[in-house]
Scaffold this active site. Structure first.
Site, mmCIF file in Angstrom:
data_model
loop_
_atom_site.group_PDB
_atom_site.id
_atom_site.type_symbol
_atom_site.label_atom_id
_atom_site.label_comp_id
_atom_site.label_asym_id
_atom_site.label_seq_id
_atom_site.Cartn_x
_atom_site.Cartn_y
_atom_site.Cartn_z
ATOM 1 N N LEU A 13 -10.515 -23.269 18.486
ATOM 2 C CA LEU A 13 -11.408 -22.129 18.258
ATOM 3 C C LEU A 13 -10.653 -20.847 17.901
ATOM 4 C CD1 LEU A 13 -14.075 -22.768 21.045
ATOM 5 C CD2 LEU A 13 -14.266 -23.173 18.578
ATOM 6 N N THR A 37 -7.338 -24.064 25.591
ATOM 7 C CA THR A 37 -7.602 -23.014 26.580
ATOM 8 C C THR A 37 -9.111 -22.973 26.782
ATOM 9 O OG1 THR A 37 -5.707 -21.764 25.742
ATOM 10 C CG2 THR A 37 -7.265 -20.581 27.160
ATOM 11 N N SER A 131 -9.830 -23.924 2.203
ATOM 12 C CA SER A 131 -9.314 -22.655 1.706
ATOM 13 C C SER A 131 -10.420 -21.613 1.610
ATOM 14 C CB SER A 131 -8.667 -22.837 0.328
ATOM 15 O OG SER A 131 -8.200 -21.595 -0.162
ATOM 16 N N LYS A 199 -4.396 -29.401 -1.497
ATOM 17 C CA LYS A 199 -4.371 -28.092 -0.826
ATOM 18 C C LYS A 199 -2.973 -27.476 -0.893
ATOM 19 C CE LYS A 199 -5.921 -24.731 1.852
ATOM 20 N NZ LYS A 199 -4.814 -24.107 2.505
ATOM 21 N N HIS A 202 -2.614 -26.114 -4.308
ATOM 22 C CA HIS A 202 -3.455 -24.904 -4.344
ATOM 23 C C HIS A 202 -2.669 -23.724 -3.769
ATOM 24 C CE1 HIS A 202 -5.862 -22.027 -2.005
ATOM 25 N NE2 HIS A 202 -6.791 -22.126 -2.941
ATOM 26 N N ASN A 203 -2.045 -23.923 -2.612
ATOM 27 C CA ASN A 203 -1.305 -22.839 -1.970
ATOM 28 C C ASN A 203 -0.078 -22.434 -2.784
ATOM 29 O OD1 ASN A 203 -3.218 -23.272 0.034
ATOM 30 N ND2 ASN A 203 -1.744 -23.075 1.694
ATOM 31 N N GLU A 206 -1.284 -20.349 -5.479
ATOM 32 C CA GLU A 206 -1.612 -19.057 -4.859
ATOM 33 C C GLU A 206 -0.355 -18.187 -4.761
ATOM 34 O OE1 GLU A 206 -2.567 -17.895 -0.327
ATOM 35 O OE2 GLU A 206 -3.991 -19.343 -1.193
ATOM 36 N N LYS A 276 4.322 -19.289 5.110
ATOM 37 C CA LYS A 276 4.103 -20.302 6.150
ATOM 38 C C LYS A 276 4.596 -21.692 5.764
ATOM 39 C CE LYS A 276 0.366 -18.196 8.770
ATOM 40 N NZ LYS A 276 -0.990 -18.367 9.335
ATOM 41 N N HIS A 468 28.754 -41.089 -17.416
ATOM 42 C CA HIS A 468 27.343 -41.297 -17.092
ATOM 43 C C HIS A 468 26.513 -41.812 -18.272
ATOM 44 C CE1 HIS A 468 27.654 -39.751 -13.063
ATOM 45 N NE2 HIS A 468 28.258 -38.660 -13.489
#
Length: 499
Positions: A13, A37, A131, A199, A202-203, A206, A276, A468
């Site tokens: 919550l 809690t 979102s 998502k 999306h972020n 953003e 984040k 290579h």
């Protein structure tokens, strides 16, 4: 045991959880709530949820007992171990066919694992991106569900009811007409971690949108000396046209906001940006899949650079920049150049994001509806904009579109605006104003439209020092060659592989 009267239960919550519960209640769904809690449960029911059908529970057992079968348990908790801990708490009270929904910003690989592990226990898992922030959660977010497809029919009515709605432009009825049909910004994305992957992208987009807006602001400020009040007017005007979006709108409002002393608040905010992790996850995934998602990468690094404030302050005293640069004379022309540079760079960012989504769908075996994703992002979410309608139209016309830059609308804009875009970037360089997102978007555009890049020399270098091998323009693709460049090397070449 309590009577099973609730359509869905939600654990967690905090702001997003509370507002989703109230949104569900508004749409006629009876919701059970629980929080680690427990006092938060009583506080919520007595205040924000007062007068609603929301039912508070004081234990996990009581909470699960309130739910109708199949039980739908939605978690709105911190990503990572906390999600797993909550799953372990509710599992003993669930039965096969019950559903667990993770609505947090979880890493998609965690959702892959949870889908598989819970399916083995008979529990259906959904990992969904949500979102829109606090207001979106309360009045209509963008919802991006993925996971076990068997769960979708059981949550679809709830999710699509509470999601944001946008005009259905594919309807034969005019979208602007009274009573025009609307489409929820929520649909099934794909199996396992597909919802959380979408998502994540999306972020990441953003991050890119926000960085581009910041660069436009910085360039206008340094080139024209505009005040925050003038910037508020410029951005408000931009929001009436092609750049119409939530982020442009709120930027205008931010510029107009005054502090208690009457001075612009934006000028008093410390220039260190937080993050984040979802932007970083997007860039890491792009590297793993070999997709050149350069703009989001630069946006993440720009935040990292902003965070080393003390070093920048010290560097500003010893490192020189351009001198004697005059302010731009033609104000209106330059503002339009910056607007066009912002729009072109935005197109590149979304094209790169969709390249990543397309590659991820191939890699992980997801059936992803690209146009459907644009529709989900058109309303409710932070990157909502008029622009996304054009992406939806592009994929409606050509569902298997390889890249947005091949669409006639987007190619047309870039072809028309690229000269203005270059002028804005050149001015930023001349003034010493950092514009990493503008610049990398233009570099990608030029690289993507270039038939022959200098990677031929790079591959020759790799063959020189590491044997290579290389392919030749006069031989079929897939046939590899090695040259003894100095006459001192051997005949053995290295194994060919892609990292």
């Amino acid at each position: 045991m309590p009577e099973a009267v609730c359509d869905i239960g939600l654990i967690g919550l905090a702001v997003m959880g509370q507002n989703l519960v109230l949104n569900m209640n508004d749409h006629g769904f009876k919701v059970a709530v629980f929080n680690r809690t427990v006092s938060k449960v009583d506080d919520f029911v007595a205040n924000e949820a007062k007068g609603t059908q929301v039912v508070g529970a004081h234990s996990v057992e009581e909470f699960v007992g309130l739910l109708k079968r199949p039980r739908r348990v939605m978690l709105m908790v911190k990503a990572g171990e906390v999600v797993d801990q909550n799953i372990e708490q509710v599992l003993p009270y669930l039965e096969p066919g019950d559903i667990i929904i993770d609505g947090g910003n979880s890493l998609f690989t965690d959702s892959n694992r949870r889908t598989k592990d819970l399916a083995a226990k008979g529990i259906l898992f959904i990992g969904t991106g949500v979102s829109g922030g606090e207001e979106g959660a309360r009045y209509g977010p963008s919802i991006m569900p993925g996971g076990n497809p068997e769960a979708w029919p059981h949550v679809k009515p709830i999710f699509q009811a509470i999601a944001a709605k946008v005009e259905d432009r594919t309807s034969p009825q005019r979208a602007s007409a009274p009573g025009a049909p609307t489409t929820p910004c929520c649909d099934w994305v794909g199996d396992a971690g597909a919802g959380h992957y979408v998502k994540m992208v999306h972020n990441g987009i953003e991050y890119g949108d926000m960085q581009l807006i910041c660069e436009a602001y910085d360039l206008l400020k340094h080139a024209l000396g505009v005040t925050p009040d003038e910037l508020a007017e410029i951005f408000a005007e931009w929001n009436k046209g092609e750049l119409d979006s939530f982020l442009i709108e709120i930027s205008s409002l931010i510029f107009a906001k005054k502090d208690e002393d009457g001075q612009p608040l934006v000028d008093k905010i410390l220039d260190t940006a937080g993050q984040k992790g979802t932007g970083k996850w997007t860039v890491v995934s792009a590297l793993e899949l070999g997709m050149p998602v350069t703009l989001i990468g630069e946006s993440v690094f720009a935040r990292c650079l902003s965070a080393i404030k003390e070093e920048r302050v010290a560097a500003s005293k010893v490192l020189k920049g351009p001198t004697g640069q005059a302010a731009t004379a033609d104000r209106a022309d330059f503002i339009e150049n910056v607007r066009r540079a912002l729009y072109c760079s935005k197109i590149i960012s979304y094209a790169q994001g969709y390249m990543l989504l397309r590659e991820a769908a191939k890699e992980y075996g997801w059936r992803v509806n690209m146009g459907g994703i644009a529709l989900m992002w058109r309303g409710g979410c932070i990157i909502r904009s008029r622009f996304l309608g054009k992406i939806k139209e592009a994929y409606d016309k050509q569902p298997e579109l390889e890249n947005l830059l091949f669409d006639s609308f987007f190619a047309g804009v870039l072809n028309e605006y690229q000269a203005s875009w270059r002028k804005a970037v050149v001015k930023a360089i001349a003034l010493g104003v950092p514009a990493p997102a503008f610049s990398t978007a233009l570099a990608f555009y030029d690289g993507y439209r270039t038939e022959r890049l200098p990677a031929n020399l790079l591959q020759a270098q790799r063959d020189f020092f590491g044997a290579h091998t290389y392919e030749r323009v006069d031989q079929p693709r897939g046939k590899f060659f090695h040259t003894n460049w100095t006459g001192r090397g051997g005949r053995v070449s290295s194994t060919t592989y892609n990292a």
